[in-house]
Scaffold this motif. Structure first.
Motif, PDB file in Angstrom:
ATOM      1  N   ASP A  81     -11.984  64.063  56.773  1.00 22.51           N
ATOM      2  CA  ASP A  81     -13.408  64.201  57.407  1.00 22.51           C
ATOM      3  C   ASP A  81     -14.307  64.681  56.278  1.00 22.51           C
ATOM      4  N   GLN A  82     -13.877  65.445  55.161  1.00 27.20           N
ATOM      5  CA  GLN A  82     -14.697  65.786  54.429  1.00 27.20           C
ATOM      6  C   GLN A  82     -15.252  64.732  53.378  1.00 27.20           C
ATOM      7  N   ALA A  83     -14.391  63.626  53.335  1.00 23.13           N
ATOM      8  CA  ALA A  83     -14.494  62.559  52.483  1.00 23.13           C
ATOM      9  C   ALA A  83     -15.308  61.449  53.100  1.00 23.13           C
ATOM     10  N   GLY A  84     -15.618  61.725  54.535  1.00 24.34           N
ATOM     11  CA  GLY A  84     -16.505  60.908  55.284  1.00 24.34           C
ATOM     12  C   GLY A  84     -15.494  59.849  55.886  1.00 24.34           C
ATOM     13  N   ILE A  85     -14.369  59.854  55.890  1.00 26.02           N
ATOM     14  CA  ILE A  85     -13.404  58.929  56.598  1.00 26.02           C
ATOM     15  C   ILE A  85     -13.042  59.640  58.096  1.00 26.02           C
ATOM     16  N   ALA A 105     -16.914  57.389  49.156  1.00 25.67           N
ATOM     17  CA  ALA A 105     -16.235  58.370  49.312  1.00 25.67           C
ATOM     18  C   ALA A 105     -14.785  58.451  48.572  1.00 25.67           C
ATOM     19  N   ILE A 106     -14.210  57.420  48.529  1.00 24.58           N
ATOM     20  CA  ILE A 106     -12.839  57.236  48.123  1.00 24.58           C
ATOM     21  C   ILE A 106     -12.962  57.327  46.801  1.00 24.58           C
ATOM     22  N   ALA A 107     -13.947  56.266  46.163  1.00 24.69           N
ATOM     23  CA  ALA A 107     -14.279  56.191  44.725  1.00 24.69           C
ATOM     24  C   ALA A 107     -14.683  57.546  44.014  1.00 24.69           C
ATOM     25  N   GLY A 108     -15.315  58.256  44.811  1.00 21.56           N
ATOM     26  CA  GLY A 108     -15.917  59.479  44.247  1.00 21.56           C
ATOM     27  C   GLY A 108     -14.782  60.667  44.102  1.00 21.56           C
ATOM     28  N   VAL A 109     -13.673  60.436  44.911  1.00 15.43           N
ATOM     29  CA  VAL A 109     -12.664  61.588  44.801  1.00 15.43           C
ATOM     30  C   VAL A 109     -11.695  60.850  43.459  1.00 15.43           C
ATOM     31  N   ILE A 110     -11.415  59.787  43.633  1.00 13.96           N
ATOM     32  CA  ILE A 110     -10.456  59.094  42.636  1.00 13.96           C
ATOM     33  C   ILE A 110     -10.948  59.249  41.297  1.00 13.96           C
ATOM     34  N   PRO A 142      -2.646  60.770  56.353  1.00 13.49           N
ATOM     35  CA  PRO A 142      -3.850  60.851  57.226  1.00 13.49           C
ATOM     36  C   PRO A 142      -5.006  60.174  56.929  1.00 13.49           C
ATOM     37  N   ARG A 143      -4.938  59.775  55.606  1.00 11.34           N
ATOM     38  CA  ARG A 143      -6.248  58.625  55.479  1.00 11.34           C
ATOM     39  C   ARG A 143      -6.310  57.380  55.888  1.00 11.34           C
ATOM     40  N   ARG A 144      -5.056  56.968  55.715  1.00  5.69           N
ATOM     41  CA  ARG A 144      -4.609  55.653  56.272  1.00  5.69           C
ATOM     42  C   ARG A 144      -4.843  55.657  57.977  1.00  5.69           C
ATOM     43  N   LEU A 147      -8.611  55.568  58.399  1.00  3.71           N
ATOM     44  CA  LEU A 147      -9.265  54.150  58.165  1.00  3.71           C
ATOM     45  C   LEU A 147      -9.019  53.191  59.342  1.00  3.71           C
ATOM     46  N   LEU A 148      -7.620  53.210  59.656  1.00  5.91           N
ATOM     47  CA  LEU A 148      -7.312  52.450  60.888  1.00  5.91           C
ATOM     48  C   LEU A 148      -8.153  52.562  62.183  1.00  5.91           C
ATOM     49  N   SER A 149      -8.535  53.992  62.441  1.00  6.36           N
ATOM     50  CA  SER A 149      -9.292  54.097  63.673  1.00  6.36           C
ATOM     51  C   SER A 149     -10.964  53.523  63.493  1.00  6.36           C
ATOM     52  N   LEU A 150     -11.274  53.659  62.250  1.00  6.06           N
ATOM     53  CA  LEU A 150     -12.527  53.074  61.944  1.00  6.06           C
ATOM     54  C   LEU A 150     -12.432  51.532  62.251  1.00  6.06           C
ATOM     55  N   LEU A 151     -11.551  50.790  61.828  1.00  3.17           N
ATOM     56  CA  LEU A 151     -11.428  49.566  62.178  1.00  3.17           C
ATOM     57  C   LEU A 151     -11.081  49.326  63.778  1.00  3.17           C
TER      58      LEU A 151
END
Length: 208
Positions: A81-85, A105-110, A142-144, A147-151
């Motif tokens: 949620d904090q990462a915008g996912i 968001a992912i790019a910012g984290v990694i 949790p991130r997968r 992302l699946l929920s977004l799809l």
């Protein structure tokens, strides 16, 4: 003649941390140890020295080195949620816009210091099954799922093909971003992120 210091702090030893304060100190020390020496050289002894506590205090809370490391990463890195996912989005936000936000968001984290520690852990996890399981369970799963929920949200909006709303497809964005940073050792510019979404991901999931 002996001179003695006076004042409330002169002779009293530093008060030992306990409870939540001690756990926070251990997590901060573990994160510092991880980012400075990496996972291979990471040691509970080093963490104990940094946190000014005993190893027993650490092992009572985290029975293994792997559990301590994964807990620290989950605390230090932003949640989905904090990462915008998240699928809790306004109806005006398209799937394209949502996925671009996720990629940023992912790019910012990694590419952050915390992300550097996470990358090191993922590499080490290849030879450590228990660490790999914990990293996947606590961080990646949790991130997968998000992302699946977004799809699936995109399918409901008519913007994503139903057969594209799968876990395999959801893995593509973080996989491509991680590949560029970890294996190619290339920077991730905003133009790169847009191109990854528009040239790779959108054509993969859009309605045909």
């Amino acid at each position: 003649m002996t001179v003695t210091a006076s004042g409330p702090d002169a002779s009293a030893p530093a008060q030992r941390k306990r409870g939540v304060a001690l756990e926070d100190a251990i997590r901060e020390a573990a994160f510092a140890e991880l980012t400075e020496v990496g996972y291979t050289a990471f040691s509970v002894e080093g963490v104990a020295a940094r946190a000014r506590t005993g190893k027993a205090s650490i092992y009572r809370r985290w029975p293994t080195k792997q559990e301590l490391v994964t807990d620290v990463l989950c605390e230090m890195l932003p949640s989905p949620d904090q990462a915008g996912i998240t699928v809790d989005l306004d109806d005006s936000v398209t799937t394209h816009q949502a996925l671009l936000g996720v990629a940023r968001a992912i790019a910012g984290v990694i590419t952050s210091p915390s992300g550097a520690a996470m990358r090191a852990i993922k590499c080490e996890a290849m030879g450590d099954p228990e660490l790999a399981r914990l990293v996947d369970e606590r961080f990646q799963a949790p991130r997968r799922a998000a992302l699946l929920s977004l799809l699936r949200r995109g399918v409901q909006r008519g913007e994503v093909r139903p057969e594209a709303a799968t876990q395999l497809v959801a893995d593509v964005i973080p996989a491509v971003l991680s590949h560029r940073v970890i294996l190619q050792r290339e920077p991730l510019t905003q133009r790169d992120i847009i191109d990854i979404i528009e040239q790779i991901f959108i054509p993969l999931v859009e309605v045909r």
